[in-house]
Scaffold this active site. Structure first.
Site, PDB file in Angstrom:
ATOM      1  N   TYR A 124      16.294  30.947   4.173  1.00 50.97           N
ATOM      2  CA  TYR A 124      14.775  31.986   4.833  1.00 50.97           C
ATOM      3  C   TYR A 124      14.646  32.100   6.313  1.00 50.97           C
ATOM      4  CZ  TYR A 124      12.096  30.461   0.239  1.00 50.97           C
ATOM      5  OH  TYR A 124      11.811  30.596  -1.155  1.00 50.97           O
TER       6      TYR A 124
ATOM      7  N   LYS B 252       0.754  -1.101   0.181  1.00 50.21           N
ATOM      8  CA  LYS B 252      -0.493   0.360  -0.167  1.00 50.21           C
ATOM      9  C   LYS B 252       0.805   1.202   0.176  1.00 50.21           C
ATOM     10  CE  LYS B 252      -0.557  -0.318   5.223  1.00 50.21           C
ATOM     11  NZ  LYS B 252      -1.188  -0.393   5.998  1.00 50.21           N
TER      12      LYS B 252
END
Ligand SMILES: *Cc1c(COP(=O)(O)O)cnc(C)c1O
Length: 399
Positions: free
Chosen positions: A280, A51
């Protein structure tokens, strides 16, 4: 050059040659499957859980490797995931592990996926779909018992009734009966034993009314690694086959090793002077001359922003600490003193400690999560390169 399996679908995709890629070692995966098969009780089958794009590793190549290495069944979470496998020619039995919407029953049966039912409502939808389709044989369904997880499943009493209804209708076959453990990865095994005892009582009740589903299954990786008590007819294994421990408290079997590494290359070498700030928010301030390397990976690739100022990558076998913030597509790391670094040099973002890189588990610890989430988070835009027979195979991803 290298063909890759598209992350989203596992279908063939054209490699762009982007420096940032996940290398998926199918030799390691196959070795892990074989190691587990040796450990399991004779006659116990292995279902490989693929999955979430095989826990981020690429569903189609991993599913193929699982089946070749001796897994007899596959497990997925959604009908869409099952469709990808079928579309790519995978014929092995596929179990839908969790709930599906009743509106999906028809598609599931058309694709020959085995539903896990826990309610009359879903069973009804599966029966309706079975009646309306020209199927070669009645579809097999698995009845799920909630023995204490309090997630998906029918309470023991209701599960017996549901199994009875399933077995009673010629349009479907009662193929399996399952449960799921809540704490199999905890050192204290008591609750797992209690769940198994509750499950055994349900199985006895079924036997009393003449019902003996062919596939009784309960174990996940943790349960299968720790004891033969929970083997039954089939174990459902995900994380351990990827060479990752279900939790730091459960060890893998001998010879099992990690399958995935995340790699990139240096895109720029930056000379830093005292007073510079990096990235940043200017959270990293430079206090002595040094060098940094730009690596083209960021949170848009599933590389957690929480690693800002805390994580590291491996360059030249050494640890290169993250300087400042991880941005969406780029991260800057400090170059260890005395290391010669050039543009194009290999960076191991996630992998082995010998390469200076954090392991999946180390990275999970750093970001306050579990190994499962680290690998599942690797974004679709990261190309998966499939490695087999010790080399990155140019064909495998596209077959
Ligand atoms: C995901 C899943 C598994 C596999 O769990 P691992 O811990 O990765 O081995 C087993 N059973 C069910 C029902 C699942 O949803």
């Amino acid at each position: 050059m290298t063909a890759v399996a598209s992350a989203a679908t596992g279908a063939p995709a054209q490699a762009t040659g982007r420096a940032t890629r996940a290398v998926v070692d199918l030799d390691a995966y196959a070795g892990n499957v074989r190691a587990m098969r040796r450990l399991l009780s004779p006659g116990t089958e292995l279902l490989a859980v693929v999955k979430a794009n095989a826990y981020g590793h690429g569903a189609v190549p991993v599913a193929r490797a699982a089946v070749s290495a001796g897994a007899t069944r596959l497990g997925v979470a959604t009908v869409g995931e099952g469709a990808v496998l079928r579309r790519n020619g995978i014929a092995a039995p596929i179990l839908l592990l969790g709930p599906i919407d009743r509106g999906e029953a028809r598609t599931a049966l058309k694709l020959d996926l085995e539903p896990t039912v826990a309610t009359d409502d879903l069973l009804e939808a599966v029966l309706d779909a079975a009646r309306s389709l020209p199927l070669a044989r009645p579809p097999g369904v698995h009845v799920k018992v909630d023995t204490g997880m309090r997630r998906y499943g029918a309470d023991p009493e209701a599960a017996v009734a549901l199994a009875w209804r399933t077995a009673d209708d010629p349009m479907v076959t009662l193929l399996g009966c399952s449960t799921h453990f809540a704490a199999a990865d905890e050192p204290d095994e008591r609750f797992t034993r209690q769940q198994a005892e509750r499950f055994d009582r349900v199985l006895s009740r079924l036997a009393e009314v003449g019902l003996a589903p062919r596939l009784v299954h309960a174990a996940n990786s943790a349960a299968a690694l720790r004891s033969r008590r929970y083997d039954y007819d089939l174990v459902r294994m995900g994380i351990a086959l990827y060479g990752l421990r279900p939790s730091p408290k459960i060890d893998l079997a001998a010879g099992m090793r990690p399958v995935l590494s995340l790699r990139s290359r240096v895109a720029r070498v930056i000379e830093l002077s005292p007073g510079d700030t990096v990235g940043y928010g200017r959270t990293h301030r430079v206090d002595r001359p040094g060098r940094a390397a730009l690596v083209p990976i960021g949170y848009g690739d599933g590389y957690a922003r929480a690693l800002s100022g805390r994580g590291w990558m491996g360059i030249g076998g050494r640890k290169a600490p993250i300087l400042g913030r991880v941005s969406m597509d780029q991260t800057v790391v400090g170059v260890p003193d005395g290391l010669d670094v050039e543009v194009g040099d290999e960076v191991v973002v996630l992998g082995r400690a010998e390469d200076g890189a954090p392991t999946v588990e180390a990275l999970a610890m750093l970001t306050g999560t579990i190994a499962y989430e680290v690998v599942t988070a690797i974004a679709a835009r990261v190309e998966r390169h499939v490695q087999r027979d010790g080399r990155i195979d140019p064909d495998l991803g596209s077959v």
